[in-house]
Design an enzyme around this catalytic site. Sequence first.
Site, PDB file in Angstrom:
ATOM      1  N   HIS A   1      11.581  10.353  -0.416  1.00  0.00           N
ATOM      2  CA  HIS A   1      10.667  10.646  -1.518  1.00  0.00           C
ATOM      3  C   HIS A   1      11.251  11.830  -2.268  1.00  0.00           C
ATOM      4  O   HIS A   1      11.734  12.784  -1.659  1.00  0.00           O
ATOM      5  CB  HIS A   1       9.294  10.988  -0.937  1.00  0.00           C
ATOM      6  CG  HIS A   1       8.174  10.996  -1.931  1.00  0.00           C
ATOM      7  ND1 HIS A   1       8.258  10.409  -3.166  1.00  0.00           N
ATOM      8  CD2 HIS A   1       6.915  11.544  -1.863  1.00  0.00           C
ATOM      9  CE1 HIS A   1       7.105  10.559  -3.805  1.00  0.00           C
ATOM     10  NE2 HIS A   1       6.282  11.255  -3.037  1.00  0.00           N
TER      11      HIS A   1
ATOM     12  N   ASP B   1       6.318   6.782  -8.197  1.00  0.00           N
ATOM     13  CA  ASP B   1       5.612   6.626  -6.926  1.00  0.00           C
ATOM     14  C   ASP B   1       4.217   7.245  -6.987  1.00  0.00           C
ATOM     15  O   ASP B   1       3.221   6.592  -6.656  1.00  0.00           O
ATOM     16  CB  ASP B   1       6.427   7.274  -5.806  1.00  0.00           C
ATOM     17  CG  ASP B   1       5.827   7.025  -4.435  1.00  0.00           C
ATOM     18  OD1 ASP B   1       5.966   5.890  -3.938  1.00  0.00           O
ATOM     19  OD2 ASP B   1       5.227   7.948  -3.864  1.00  0.00           O
TER      20      ASP B   1
ATOM     21  N   GLU C   1     -16.652 -12.531  -6.041  1.00  0.00           N
ATOM     22  CA  GLU C   1     -16.151 -12.567  -7.411  1.00  0.00           C
ATOM     23  C   GLU C   1     -15.288 -11.354  -7.751  1.00  0.00           C
ATOM     24  O   GLU C   1     -14.601 -11.355  -8.753  1.00  0.00           O
ATOM     25  CB  GLU C   1     -17.326 -12.651  -8.390  1.00  0.00           C
ATOM     26  CG  GLU C   1     -18.066 -13.981  -8.367  1.00  0.00           C
ATOM     27  CD  GLU C   1     -17.211 -15.137  -8.853  1.00  0.00           C
ATOM     28  OE1 GLU C   1     -16.157 -14.905  -9.480  1.00  0.00           O
ATOM     29  OE2 GLU C   1     -17.595 -16.296  -8.581  1.00  0.00           O
TER      30      GLU C   1
ATOM     31  N   SER D   1      -9.010 -22.668 -14.536  1.00  0.00           N
ATOM     32  CA  SER D   1      -9.712 -23.524 -15.491  1.00  0.00           C
ATOM     33  C   SER D   1      -9.494 -23.026 -16.912  1.00  0.00           C
ATOM     34  O   SER D   1      -9.154 -21.859 -17.144  1.00  0.00           O
ATOM     35  CB  SER D   1     -11.210 -23.531 -15.182  1.00  0.00           C
ATOM     36  OG  SER D   1     -11.787 -22.269 -15.472  1.00  0.00           O
TER      37      SER D   1
ATOM     38  N   ALA E   1       3.736  17.705   2.610  1.00  0.00           N
ATOM     39  CA  ALA E   1       3.192  19.031   2.908  1.00  0.00           C
ATOM     40  C   ALA E   1       3.966  19.693   4.045  1.00  0.00           C
ATOM     41  O   ALA E   1       4.273  20.902   3.986  1.00  0.00           O
ATOM     42  CB  ALA E   1       1.714  18.925   3.267  1.00  0.00           C
TER      43      ALA E   1
ATOM     44  N   GLN F   1       7.133   6.166   7.900  1.00  0.00           N
ATOM     45  CA  GLN F   1       8.530   5.869   7.574  1.00  0.00           C
ATOM     46  C   GLN F   1       9.456   6.189   8.735  1.00  0.00           C
ATOM     47  O   GLN F   1      10.430   5.471   8.981  1.00  0.00           O
ATOM     48  CB  GLN F   1       8.954   6.637   6.320  1.00  0.00           C
ATOM     49  CG  GLN F   1       8.368   6.101   5.029  1.00  0.00           C
ATOM     50  CD  GLN F   1       8.820   4.693   4.697  1.00  0.00           C
ATOM     51  OE1 GLN F   1       9.894   4.241   5.117  1.00  0.00           O
ATOM     52  NE2 GLN F   1       7.998   3.980   3.938  1.00  0.00           N
TER      53      GLN F   1
ATOM     54  N   SER G   1       3.416  12.905  17.823  1.00  0.00           N
ATOM     55  CA  SER G   1       4.576  12.110  17.409  1.00  0.00           C
ATOM     56  C   SER G   1       5.573  11.939  18.549  1.00  0.00           C
ATOM     57  O   SER G   1       6.217  10.891  18.678  1.00  0.00           O
ATOM     58  CB  SER G   1       5.264  12.763  16.204  1.00  0.00           C
ATOM     59  OG  SER G   1       4.424  12.734  15.073  1.00  0.00           O
TER      60      SER G   1
ATOM     61  N   GLY H   1       3.990  16.805  21.224  1.00  0.00           N
ATOM     62  CA  GLY H   1       2.953  16.548  20.224  1.00  0.00           C
ATOM     63  C   GLY H   1       2.642  15.059  20.139  1.00  0.00           C
ATOM     64  O   GLY H   1       3.211  14.236  20.873  1.00  0.00           O
TER      65      GLY H   1
END
Length: 399
Positions: free
Chosen positions: A175, A259, A295, A321, A152, A92, A117, A115
């Site tokens: 969130h 969620d 299938e 069908s 977390a 996000q 990120s 780091g």
Amino acid sequence: MSSRAALRLLRSTAARTAVRSTTQKRAFAALANAATRPVSKAAAVPMMTRGVKTIDFAGTKEVVHERADWPREKLLDYFKNDTLALIGYGSQGYGQGLNLRDNGLNVIIGVRKDGASWKAAQEDGWVPGENLFDVDTAIQKGTIVMNLLSDAAQSETWSHIKPLITKGKTLYFSHGFSPVFKDLTKVETPSDVDVILVAPKGSGRTVRSLFKEGRGINSSYAVWQDVTGKAEERAIALAVAVGSGYVYQTTFEKEVRSDLYGERGCLMGGIHGMFLAQYEVLRERGHSPSEAFNETVEEATQSLYPLIGKYGMDYMYDACSTTARRGALDWSPKFKAALKPVFNELYDAVVDGSETKRSLEFNSQPDYREKFEKELQEIRDLEIWRVGKEVRKLRPENN
């Protein structure tokens, strides 16, 4: 859609499907025939009129906001005195951050220096000392603090972050997890700031891709705490700014419950469980791997689910069908009766915090990434998904 146009669409869709079972061929033959006759009123595709604020959802009226209400010039003026400090650069953070930047807003990224990120943000054009900072500096600079760390990580870092969110700032989540389950997460929000939520209905990658396509993802918004009297307006504006097309009102509690419930149910866990059960029965009854996969997964994802997504369940039934329709209509109530108790059990586990506790305990472990990768590898090694890998190679677009 005209009959001819629909028929061309169906033929194009059929050409893209790599492997078909007899049932699938019948379904598409029926669909081609259906396209040459008028679509019934029940199956007609409704046309959305931009600017509508109140929409009747099957008898329940809801107010829906849209991005047309907040053109770029209005967003720039509304946020002209703000610095949006986006904390975390995961899925996000990536999508919302780049969209905010492209919309011209003053957005900065706050992550751990050097780091993974930090490096990822640099690769996306964020510049250290200009719009890329360590977490503390970003929060101090920001007037709107967008906490997009993982659930977390929000819990683990909150005792350090909370004192930095001073009076006058706005605290933003995508969130409702942390504030709603504060007894477990320990995320008790400051009492003197607005606390809002914008929750895009998709991954950050989808938030970004739809924005780049000139569209916009559906999102919900909510207000946890309104100190200034402007929290709702700010939430709606931010929803558009991060790349939303249509924005629906909810609450923090309803957002997190729906969620967590949806992810464990039809969106991910439940559908995977059904795929596995159907595939395993077919294999145990003597069907080949390719036939069992076609299938179970291929026909669903390549042929039928797109019809449901675009036109609705009734259209998908009408396109198949007569034999397929009759069997599906007869067995659907049986599956509902068998599954509804499981879904109620799941919802209860979400509401009572069991799912939150499980998530925090697992994702807070120092080796959780290694454990998660092991679980993913177990999925990759399942016969169904090894077969799927080969089936996908046979699709026309992959040749």
